[in-house]
Design an enzyme around this catalytic site. Structure first.
Site, short mmCIF file in Angstrom:
data_model
loop_
_atom_site.label_atom_id
_atom_site.label_comp_id
_atom_site.label_asym_id
_atom_site.label_seq_id
_atom_site.Cartn_x
_atom_site.Cartn_y
_atom_site.Cartn_z
N THR A 158 30.42 4.62 28.85
CA THR A 158 29.52 3.86 27.98
C THR A 158 29.66 4.26 26.52
OG1 THR A 158 27.17 3.57 27.48
CG2 THR A 158 27.75 5.58 28.63
N ASP A 159 29.29 3.35 25.64
CA ASP A 159 29.27 3.68 24.20
C ASP A 159 28.16 4.67 23.88
OD1 ASP A 159 27.11 1.96 24.58
OD2 ASP A 159 27.68 0.56 23.00
N GLU A 160 27.18 4.83 24.81
CA GLU A 160 26.03 5.68 24.51
C GLU A 160 26.41 7.15 24.35
OE1 GLU A 160 22.41 5.04 26.57
OE2 GLU A 160 22.71 2.89 26.74
N LYS B 60 26.70 10.99 31.31
CA LYS B 60 27.95 10.21 31.21
C LYS B 60 28.95 10.95 30.30
CE LYS B 60 28.83 6.67 32.70
NZ LYS B 60 29.44 6.25 34.01
N TYR C 129 20.61 10.24 30.48
CA TYR C 129 21.66 9.36 31.02
C TYR C 129 22.97 9.53 30.23
CZ TYR C 129 24.51 5.12 31.22
OH TYR C 129 25.58 4.25 31.30
P1 NAD Z 1 24.21 -0.23 38.41
O1 NAD Z 1 23.09 0.73 38.28
O2 NAD Z 1 23.94 -1.67 38.49
O3 NAD Z 1 25.11 0.16 39.68
C1 NAD Z 1 25.40 1.47 40.03
C2 NAD Z 1 25.86 1.47 41.49
O4 NAD Z 1 26.21 2.83 41.84
C3 NAD Z 1 24.81 1.00 42.46
O5 NAD Z 1 25.37 0.06 43.37
C4 NAD Z 1 24.38 2.27 43.20
O6 NAD Z 1 23.97 2.06 44.53
C5 NAD Z 1 25.67 3.08 43.12
N1 NAD Z 1 25.43 4.53 43.26
C6 NAD Z 1 24.52 5.27 42.59
N2 NAD Z 1 24.58 6.55 42.98
C7 NAD Z 1 25.58 6.63 43.90
C8 NAD Z 1 26.13 7.69 44.65
N3 NAD Z 1 25.67 8.96 44.55
N4 NAD Z 1 27.15 7.43 45.49
C9 NAD Z 1 27.62 6.15 45.63
N5 NAD Z 1 27.13 5.11 44.94
C10 NAD Z 1 26.12 5.35 44.08
O7 NAD Z 1 25.18 0.10 37.17
P2 NAD Z 1 26.06 -0.88 36.28
O8 NAD Z 1 25.21 -1.42 35.20
O9 NAD Z 1 26.83 -1.77 37.16
O10 NAD Z 1 27.04 0.19 35.62
C11 NAD Z 1 28.24 0.58 36.29
C12 NAD Z 1 28.95 1.64 35.47
O11 NAD Z 1 29.22 1.12 34.16
C13 NAD Z 1 28.13 2.90 35.25
O12 NAD Z 1 29.00 4.00 35.33
C14 NAD Z 1 27.56 2.75 33.84
O13 NAD Z 1 27.37 4.01 33.25
C15 NAD Z 1 28.69 1.97 33.17
N6 NAD Z 1 28.30 1.12 32.05
C16 NAD Z 1 27.29 0.19 32.21
C17 NAD Z 1 26.99 -0.68 31.16
C18 NAD Z 1 25.91 -1.73 31.29
O14 NAD Z 1 25.59 -2.39 30.29
N7 NAD Z 1 25.35 -1.96 32.46
C19 NAD Z 1 27.70 -0.59 29.94
C20 NAD Z 1 28.71 0.39 29.84
C21 NAD Z 1 29.01 1.22 30.89
O1 DAU Z 2 25.33 0.62 25.82
C1 DAU Z 2 25.68 0.60 27.18
C2 DAU Z 2 24.46 0.89 28.03
O2 DAU Z 2 23.68 -0.29 28.04
C3 DAU Z 2 24.83 1.31 29.44
O3 DAU Z 2 25.52 2.53 29.40
C4 DAU Z 2 23.57 1.45 30.31
O4 DAU Z 2 23.93 1.74 31.64
C5 DAU Z 2 22.83 0.15 30.26
O5 DAU Z 2 21.62 0.23 31.02
C6 DAU Z 2 22.50 -0.25 28.82
O6 DAU Z 2 21.56 0.69 28.24
P1 DAU Z 2 20.38 0.20 27.26
O7 DAU Z 2 19.33 1.24 27.25
O8 DAU Z 2 20.92 -0.25 25.96
O9 DAU Z 2 19.91 -1.11 28.08
P2 DAU Z 2 18.46 -1.69 28.43
O10 DAU Z 2 18.68 -3.07 28.96
O11 DAU Z 2 17.64 -0.74 29.22
O12 DAU Z 2 17.79 -1.83 26.99
C7 DAU Z 2 18.38 -2.64 25.96
C8 DAU Z 2 17.52 -2.51 24.73
O13 DAU Z 2 16.28 -3.17 24.98
C9 DAU Z 2 17.17 -1.08 24.37
O14 DAU Z 2 17.16 -0.95 22.96
C10 DAU Z 2 15.77 -0.89 24.92
C11 DAU Z 2 15.17 -2.28 24.83
N1 DAU Z 2 14.21 -2.64 25.88
C12 DAU Z 2 14.56 -2.43 27.18
C13 DAU Z 2 13.70 -2.74 28.21
C14 DAU Z 2 14.08 -2.48 29.66
C15 DAU Z 2 12.98 -3.24 25.55
O15 DAU Z 2 12.69 -3.45 24.36
N2 DAU Z 2 12.14 -3.55 26.57
C16 DAU Z 2 12.41 -3.32 27.89
O16 DAU Z 2 11.57 -3.61 28.77
#
Ligand code: NAD
Ligand code: DAU
Length: 334
Positions: free
Chosen positions: A123-125, A153, A149
């Site tokens: 992630t960019d985070e 990562k 988190y």
């Molecule tokens: P998600 O939370 O939707 O999915 C995570 C999956 O991992 C789930 O299916 C969960 O059951 C599985 N899991 C969790 N713990 C586990 C374990 N111990 N063993 C096996 N499986 C397990 O997440 P996502 O949003 O699909 O993100 C996927 C990946 O991409 C993550 O590594 C996250 O850090 C990264 N990422 C997400 C975003 C985003 O915007 N969602 C952006 C950048 C990077």
């Molecule tokens: O940048 C990549 C990341 O993006 C991934 O690594 C994470 O797995 C993914 O969950 C996401 O993280 P964020 O914290 O940016 O996503 P989230 O959707 O939780 O929140 C997006 C923005 O919205 C953040 O600034 C917080 C805000 N927010 C979020 C929720 C859930 C609100 O204002 N209200 C809310 O209820």
């Protein structure tokens, strides 16, 4: 090619599995997922009967199981993680266990079973956050994670790189911005906003809603991972971004407009997230120049399609919100 996809029942992993099975008719996929609250096999119902697809319910921290699975594949694409920042603020132990220890277990198994190709989704985070006028993160930006988190990562990224430098494990890493699209869990901002509005509830906006995220449609993330897996330079990291910089409030306003509501009727301002990162932005010049990748879905088109998807898949998100989605595994695999 036989791939082990970890976390394939989650949001991005399930989109990636559909992408690969559709694009490569001779590829096989083993999906290993623990099915935590974020894992939803309904996302994969379409490939349930596909002979090239196998689901294994297991924990990536299970050393014996990971060795057994990795011995039988050509490459690992590692998505599995605890992914929600807010949950990591309430309790971080699972984040260390899955994101750090789980990644280390997979790396060790990849090493011991013939140095298998390993792509790590990050992630960019990990880079911390930016002010409004600061230049975007690049692959060279020093790590500075804010939340438990992103700290977990960041640790996982360091392990992946260390296994390359120490053991010459053939790895690549991608650090991506915020994804959105089908199968996105309604605890995250965009699906939460859409589904709350559809249910007649308000959308909680943290603080003033002025934080900025760089949104990328999940299909574009999948094509980036596909390219890096096949053509990325071993040992390298690639930043993947969407070139979109709306504030959270602007994103919610776009969704409100798409759903034909009035802002004052559907928003509520709530306490800010602790340690809330202000802005993310990724400079994706490297993947563009080396691999020819660019995002293809504009934010307005992607959001409109996503709203339509949630309108047409009401049962999917209602079952996620009620917990009924967990019955799918019991019905089809037990
Ligand atoms: P998600 O939370 O939707 O999915 C995570 C999956 O991992 C789930 O299916 C969960 O059951 C599985 N899991 C969790 N713990 C586990 C374990 N111990 N063993 C096996 N499986 C397990 O997440 P996502 O949003 O699909 O993100 C996927 C990946 O991409 C993550 O590594 C996250 O850090 C990264 N990422 C997400 C975003 C985003 O915007 N969602 C952006 C950048 C990077
Ligand atoms: O940048 C990549 C990341 O993006 C991934 O690594 C994470 O797995 C993914 O969950 C996401 O993280 P964020 O914290 O940016 O996503 P989230 O959707 O939780 O929140 C997006 C923005 O919205 C953040 O600034 C917080 C805000 N927010 C979020 C929720 C859930 C609100 O204002 N209200 C809310 O209820």
């Amino acid at each position: 090619m036989k791939l082990l996809v970890t976390g394939g029942a989650g949001f991005i992993g399930s989109n990636f599995i559909h992408h690969i099975l559709e694009k490569y008719p001779d590829y096989e996929i083993v999906n290993v997922d623990l099915l935590t609250y974020a894992g939803n096999l309904v996302n994969l119902a379409k490939c349930q009967d596909e002979t090239r697809y196998t689901f294994v319910k297991a924990d990536i921290c299970d050393v014996d199981k990971m060795n057994q699975l990795i011995a039988d594949v050509d490459a690992i694409v590692h998505f599995a993680a605890e992914s929600h920042v807010d949950r990591s603020i309430h309790s971080s132990a699972e984040f260390v266990r899955t994101n750090v220890i789980g990644t280390q277990v997979l790396l060790d198994a990849a090493l011991k079973n013939g140095k298998k190709r390993f792509h790590h989704i990050s992630t960019d985070e990990v880079f911390g956050h930016l002010g409004l006028d600061e230049p975007a993160f690049t692959e060279e930006t020093p790590y500075d994670p804010s939340s438990p988190y992103s700290a977990s990562k960041a640790a996982s990224d360091h392990f992946v790189r260390a296994y390359h430098r120490t053991h010459e494990l053939p790895i690549t890493i991608s650090n991506c911005t915020n994804n959105y699209g089908p199968f996105h869990h309604p605890e995250k901002l965009i699906p939460l906003a859409i589904t709350n509005i559809l249910e007649g509830k308000r959308v909680p906006i943290y603080g003033k809603g002025n934080q900025v995220r760089d949104w990328l449609h999940v299909s574009d993330h999948c094509t980036a991972i596909d390219l890096i897996l096949h053509e990325g330079k071993i040992g390298e990291t690639y930043g993947v971004g969407g070139n979109n910089q709306p504030s959270n409030l602007q994103i919610v306003q776009k969704l409100i407009a798409l759903l034909g509501k009035k802002e004052k009727d559907v928003t509520e301002y709530v306490a800010d997230r602790k340690g809330h990162d202000f802005r993310y932005d990724i400079d994706y010049t490297k993947i563009k120049d080396e691999l020819g990748w660019e995002p293809s879905v504009t934010l307005d088109k992607g959001l409109a399609d996503t709203v339509t998807w949630y309108q047409e898949n009401e049962q999917w998100w209602k079952d996620v919100k009620s917990g009924a989605y967990q019955d799918y595994y019991k019905m089809h695999y037990k």
